[in-house]
Design a protein around this motif. Structure first.
Motif: not given
Length: 608
Positions: A385-397, A411-417, A449-455
């Motif tokens: 799934k396409r995940v915008s890092l900027d969107e996740v940051e914006s939601r956090l703020r 990492g590979d496969p990618a995970r969000l930190a 606010q976000l789908e599971a892949a964006s958490l």
């Protein structure tokens, strides 16, 4: 200009008893039913205010009816990516009408799709879940049969729909806000024709199309709905959440539309018998690893065909994941070339404006195929799934507990930190409840606010974010904050726990540890009852104190340890390290209860 079904095959509307959709119980819906449902709902929608509507339907048949009924009614279709309250609330700011087959929360007008003589309210409450499909689509025939339409349905023609009927998608953008993608229904039909041409030689082997990819995703819409309609193939109405459930859709002649998010999780699945092996397996959303591709072919019975494209462009290329190689070949009618800027440019009838620049770098090969070299922007793929890092940051703020944040992919496969600067409220919660509960709290807030892949799955809490000399966030320095989670290689034969979070305390540090069940240090200790050995607990305390407190502790120095309770793997445990005077004190605790504690004498000041 209005035409009947655009370029769809001649006779499509005359062959009204041909199947268009297959329900989970094996019942079939005909083209005649589909035409009647589209006409009936289009008439209702024409009477409702507004020139556009949000479309969300869990069932693919209901979605298909809603899509074409809205187009026939002259309304723009705004495809909702999901039914999360935050998503629908944002869409409601500009669109007041929701077309759906359920009752999601939406602060506007609802049009619940009227489908195929649906049951009224006389449904036994105890059997609602069992009869969910029948409640939505009505009483249908037995397996393998298609009910004849009523005379009214049989007489009504396919409505005239403009090729330019507008359809709007939203996908992850690079600014932190969802990116709007505007297309026309004609683009979707043209994409279906390109896919149909791709599989023309194999079409006689195909009988039905199913899959795990949601139809609200552009890939799912194209391959699970538009292409089957163009090619005259019935589509499966339900969308299994897991591939294990989806194997019920594996039949001789089935096409299964899925993604790496599911194909990477085939461990434990038994090979399918020959009579249940699909004729074609499609994967898109992210590159499929070679190991997963080979495992899928071995267990599911055929090689995976990967699709390359995007929401903006639609499907562009394919490749067979077999021994033949991994180059991508453009779909029929698609051309790929390098623009003067060096950026890849694609041309196709189904691309808005007939051409587009790609966000991926690629290398063109002499035979017209190409190899992908990677993305150029801050949109990453997490579980396809396409995940915008900027969107996740914006939601956090936007959260009360967060003052600032940076999100990166590791990492590979990618995970969000996520690296987070807590607000005053967040810092208070962190101090009183700990980092683990704090990151659970933030994840829960984001989940609406976000789908599971964006958490984010990994967290760091800091007083201020790392920044470069020009004030721009230093992502390299953020990555370094997570370096301690990488496996230690200094001492062969040993291993370390995963680190969930770290926080400073007076004269020391607290580290939340997650210990995997397959930790190397468990081998040979207490067979049949895995526990963390005492020597391992001491070793971790010394190594982590050296790393996070800068302490050098010589082997053989005196220590005292008291073991109170068993330290078991698979649980979250907090290690507290405090350096005072000539001693390092440590303890391991689970939910505040001490498992073990001890002290180690430190070398004299200035010693090694």
């Amino acid at each position: 200009m209005s035409v009947d079904l655009f370029e769809w095959p001649d006779g499509w509307t005359e062959q009204r008893d041909a199947s268009v959709a297959r329900l989970a119980d094996g019942s079939l819906l005909s083209r005649g039913h589909f035409i009647a449902d589209v006409n009936r709902n289009a008439g209702c929608l024409q009477q409702l205010p507004g020139d556009e509507a949000v479309l969300f339907a869990r069932g693919l048949y209901a979605f298909a009816v809603g899509l074409f009924a809205l187009a026939a009614a002259g309304k723009r279709v705004v495809v909702a990516a999901n039914e999360l309250p935050a998503t629908l609330a944002q869409l409601a700011e500009t669109t007041s009408l929701l077309v759906t087959d359920g009752v999601p929360a939406f602060p506007g007008i609802h049009h619940r799709l009227d489908l195929v003589r649906a049951f009224s309210s006389e449904v036994d409450a105890g059997s609602r879940e069992e009869n969910a499909t029948k409640q939505r689509l009505g009483a249908l025939s037995r397996f393998g049969e298609t009910r004849k339409c009523s005379s009214e349905a049989g007489e009504r023609p396919w409505p005239r729909i403009k090729r330019a009927a507008p359809v709007r998608f939203f996908t992850s953008g690079s600014t932190g806000e969802p990116k709007r993608i505007d297309k026309q229904l004609g683009h979707l039909i043209a994409e279906g024709n390109a896919i149909s041409a791709l599989f023309a030689a194999r079409r006689p082997d195909f009988q039905v199309v199913g899959g795990t990819v949601p139809h609200h995703h552009a890939y799912g819409l194209a391959f699970r709905l538009i292409w089957p309609l163009v090619a005259g193939l019935p589509f499966m109405d339900d969308t299994p959440e897991f591939l294990e459930q989806g194997t019920a859709q594996f039949l001789a002649g089935a096409v299964f539309v899925t993604s790496p998010a599911h194909l990477n999780r085939l461990d434990g699945l038994a090979p399918l018998p020959a009579e249940r092996q699909a004729a074609c397996i499609l994967s898109a959303g992210a590159p499929l690893g070679q190991v997963a591709a080979e495992q899928a072919q071995r267990l599911l019975g055929c090689a995976v065909t990967e699709i390359y494209g995007s929401t903006e462009t639609g499907a562009l290329a394919s490749r067979e994941r077999d021994a033949a190689g991994s180059a991508w070949r453009p779909l029929p009618g698609v051309s790929v070339a390098l623009a003067p800027s060096g950026i890849a440019e694609v041309r196709a009838a189904h691309v808005p404006g007939d051409k587009a620049l790609l966000s991926d770098d690629l290398s063109l090969l002499p035979d017209g195929s190409f190899a992908l070299l990677g993305r150029r922007d801050r949109v990453v793929k997490i579980e396809a799934k396409r995940v915008s890092l900027d969107e996740v940051e914006s939601r956090l703020r936007t959260l009360d507990e967060v003052a600032d944040a940076i999100v990166i992919a590791l990492g590979d496969p990618a995970r969000l930190a996520a690296c987070v600067v807590p607000s005053a409220a967040g810092a208070s919660f962190l101090a009183n409840r700990g980092a683990f509960r704090f990151n659970r709290r933030l994840r829960a807030a984001l989940a609406s606010q976000l789908e599971a892949a964006s958490l984010p799955r990994q967290w760091r809490f800091v007083e201020r974010l790392p920044h470069g000399t020009l004030g721009k966030a230093s992502h390299f320095d953020v990555e370094k904050l997570f370096d301690d989670q990488r496996p230690m290689t200094q001492r062969p034969g040993t291993s370390e726990p995963n680190i969930a979070s770290i926080r400073a305390i007076p004269d020391g540090v607290q580290i939340d540890l997650s210990v995997p069940d397959d930790l190397a240090d468990l081998a040979g200790h207490f067979p049949g009852m895995p526990i963390i050995p005492g020597v391992t607990q001491i070793d971790w305390a010394i190594r982590l104190a050296a790393r996070h407190l800068g302490l050098a502790i010589e082997a053989g120095m005196s220590l005292q340890v008291k073991y109170r309770k068993l330290f078991l793997p698979g649980r979250l445990v907090t290690l507290t390290l405090v350096s005072r005077g000539d001693q390092l004190r440590f303890n391991y605790a689970e939910q505040g209860e001490i498992l073990s504690s001890g002290s180690i004498r430190l070398p004299p000041q200035g010693g090694a």
